[in-house]
Motif scaffolding. Structure first.
Motif, short mmCIF file in Angstrom:
data_model
loop_
_atom_site.label_atom_id
_atom_site.label_comp_id
_atom_site.label_asym_id
_atom_site.label_seq_id
_atom_site.Cartn_x
_atom_site.Cartn_y
_atom_site.Cartn_z
N SER A 57 0.61 -3.28 -9.15
CA SER A 57 1.78 -2.93 -8.35
C SER A 57 2.08 -4.02 -7.32
CB SER A 57 1.51 -1.57 -7.68
OG SER A 57 2.38 -1.34 -6.63
N PHE B 22 2.64 1.71 -3.37
CA PHE B 22 1.70 2.21 -4.38
C PHE B 22 1.41 3.70 -4.17
CE2 PHE B 22 -2.71 2.85 -5.92
CZ PHE B 22 -2.47 2.65 -7.27
N TYR C 23 -3.37 -0.70 -8.45
CA TYR C 23 -2.83 -1.20 -7.18
C TYR C 23 -2.53 -2.69 -7.28
CZ TYR C 23 -2.74 -2.91 -2.42
OH TYR C 23 -2.38 -3.55 -1.27
N TYR D 42 0.84 -1.20 0.00
CA TYR D 42 0.00 0.00 0.00
C TYR D 42 0.88 1.25 0.00
CZ TYR D 42 -4.12 2.85 0.94
OH TYR D 42 -5.13 3.77 0.85
N LEU E 142 -9.86 2.56 -2.38
CA LEU E 142 -8.70 1.67 -2.36
C LEU E 142 -8.51 1.05 -0.98
CD1 LEU E 142 -6.23 0.43 -3.71
CD2 LEU E 142 -4.95 2.50 -3.12
N THR F 170 -8.66 -2.97 -0.02
CA THR F 170 -7.57 -3.77 0.56
C THR F 170 -8.04 -4.44 1.86
OG1 THR F 170 -6.61 -1.91 1.75
CG2 THR F 170 -5.78 -2.32 -0.45
#
Lengths: 378, 378
Positions: free
Chosen positions: B329, A272, B326, A269, B261, B265
């Protein structure tokens, strides 16, 4: 519009409040003095620094006082918790009862590292002949280790195996060998192979920056001749720590989740965020307490040692497999979301709710209380 | 071993401590009475419920009292923070100064929802003629909306567009139209198209379960005729909220990160945990405070409404693109880790540290203070 009389009244009320706060501080100072005297007595009585029953009583007493004085729920209990924490800190580092008094040394190999220094200090404060053997001291190893009653290996994970073997060569045959490595099965196996005497695997679940050992968790994994390690676990309890016993395999499985996977997701996280580099100040301005807290949990990682996290994440093949499975699962969820498939999202959400069970609601309540505290700080 | 005289001494000390806690509770009760009187005066004086300068003074005073009574650093300041929070709660919900008194109604469309009810209560407590128009009230829309001074649309995101259009048809031409939707650009555009009068986009960054509006963030995005919306922002400040003004586009960009986001997650972590279903009790037993807190932040999501999170995550194409980036990545980071490529891990880590800059250390300190509080609760 403003009435000068009322403004003066407000100022007068505020002065009264300030005078009252002065009295409060005086009382708290008296309380800390009494607590210091109690701590000294407890140390003489060889009674543990932390008493769960006393703390439970204080919480009940807090609630009773809330009733008696018609105070808001939890106020007095919360204030007492905060004061009690300070009592541990104030009484900590002074002196503790010694569970096993002997003149023979208790040696920490890696005693100049953060964890080594912390435990040396605690053992010394409990009356042990606690010594350090660090990387420059190996020429004195026969002298330092030769009469050791107990040795704890507290070195970086990639050196553990080598140092265990090196250390074992110097130990007297009744010596208890322990280690602090965060991956327990390989370290414990190495100890059991390299050393024929008593063995105990340990993993303190905290870093060297803790303010007190009270309520901290230390995991203990049995190796050989369990009875010989009991004094150590009892000593940890004297300091107020919570000892959690489990097998090395169970420990490592749990740590893959608790440490490796969690750190990996936090790391990703942060990486990013750094890549898309939004203005952090604006993000924080727009954040409610929970987002701020979540961002803090990410950002705090990067103020720490990259090698530590690298070592934890890459410490076992098991970790890497778990992380790969996680990445696959995330990719699947992404597919539902890309299709705006709300039905699958809700279905999976409810499956996870079932897994978390009663904990979901408990977590919501506990974190709610905590978020109120985050607000206090703003 | 235990000396009965010393045990009696310990009991005596504990009784003295308990008597002192009783006195403390009495003083705190007196303090709350004084604060209630101050709150009543402030309301009469039309002065804001929350005063930053008064709170700053209390923190300084706390620190000064720590010096005066030789108390541990932060103890008095922390205790005052906790008591002050209670003062807001106790004084909240009573009455607030009214920034714009008028007999014309302030209407919340969706006033029976969680946020609608919360704001209705606050507007009423500030002397507004605050009314609700909910889904069963549309036959009375001409009557409720026809004389409205201000209307706030507070409905689920997928109904926002429809309800804005439906509402606009009933408004008098000088009426201020606002909304609480969490994605601002489309809602603001719909309002500007459907309504020719004053327009203001709002996004309260909290849920209906807050204990007080003090220090909560409300985002304001200018629409049309900004002057007309100023009273609303001033009213929010009277309640103690922090108003953050920015464009709808900036807001939405930040929310993709802060909300979509982050929730994604957290959701994925919970779904994965449910899939591998480790024993949660054991995980918690083995967890240090920070892991426990992180797990709480995950688990708490699943105690809440899945549709809410589904709507937030899928609310825009922008969100889905960000989440896809994300995931890419994360996949790249996984590759380095699978190869045990420590060099790349450390390099990326240090790049992220640079991005977080001074915030990384600040986050570590702030979360450290917070984790100490998590420990208090255990």
């Amino acid at each position: 519009m403003t009435n000068p009389v009322d403004t003066a009244q407000l100022e007068k009320l505020r002065s009264e409040i300030d005078a009252l706060d002065d009295k409060l501080a005086g009382l708290i100072s008296e309380r800390l003095t009494l607590v210091r005297r109690a701590a000294a007595l407890k140390s003489e009585l060889k009674s543990a620094a932390y008493s769960q029953s006393r703390e439970a009583f204080l919480q009940q007493h807090g609630a009773a006082l809330e009733d008696k004085y018609e105070l808001p729920t939890d106020l007095m209990a919360d204030l007492l918790k905060r004061i009690v924490r300070e009592s541990y800190r104030t009484s900590g580092g002074k002196s503790f009862a010694c569970v096993k008094s002997t003149e023979r040394p208790l040696v920490i190999v890696g005693g100049q590292g953060g964890m080594g220094r912390l435990f040396l200090q605690y053992f010394k404060a409990s009356g042990y002949n606690a010594l350090s053997l660090d990387k420059d001291d190996w020429d004195r190893a026969p002298e330092i280790l030769g009469r050791a009653m107990t040795v704890i290996i507290s070195v970086p994970i990639d050196l553990t195996e080598e140092i265990i073997k090196k250390t074992a060569a110097f130990l007297p045959e009744d010596c208890l060998l322990c280690d602090f490595t965060s991956v327990k099965a390989p370290a414990l196996n190495t100890m059991l192979e390299a050393w024929k005497g008593p063995v105990l695997g340990l993993h303190p679940m905290f870093g060297p920056d803790i303010r007190s050992m009270v309520k901290q968790v230390i995991v203990a994994c049995p190796g050989r001749d369990e009875g010989r390690g009991q004094f150590m676990l009892e000593q940890f309890r004297q300091w107020g720590a919570k000892v959690c016993e489990c097998s090395a395999v169970e420990h490592d499985k749990a740590m893959s989740i608790i440490q490796a996977l969690r750190h990996f997701t936090t790391y990703c996280y942060g990486i990013f965020m750094a890549g898309i580099h939004p203005d952090l100040k604006q993000i924080l301005d727009l954040s409610s307490p929970i987002y701020r807290l979540e961002l803090e949990m990410v950002g705090r990682l990067f103020a720490q040692d990259p090698h530590l996290y690298c070592d934890i994440i890459m410490s076992s093949q098991q970790n890497i497999e778990l992380i790969s499975d996680y990445a696959k699962s995330l990719q699947q969820e992404l597919e539902h979301i890309s299709r705006c498939d709300k039905k699958t999202f809700v279905k999976h959400f409810l499956q996870a709710r079932e897994y978390f069970g009663d904990y979901a609601g408990m977590f919501l309540r506990e974190s709610g209380a905590l978020l109120a505290k985050v607000q206090d700080e703003r």
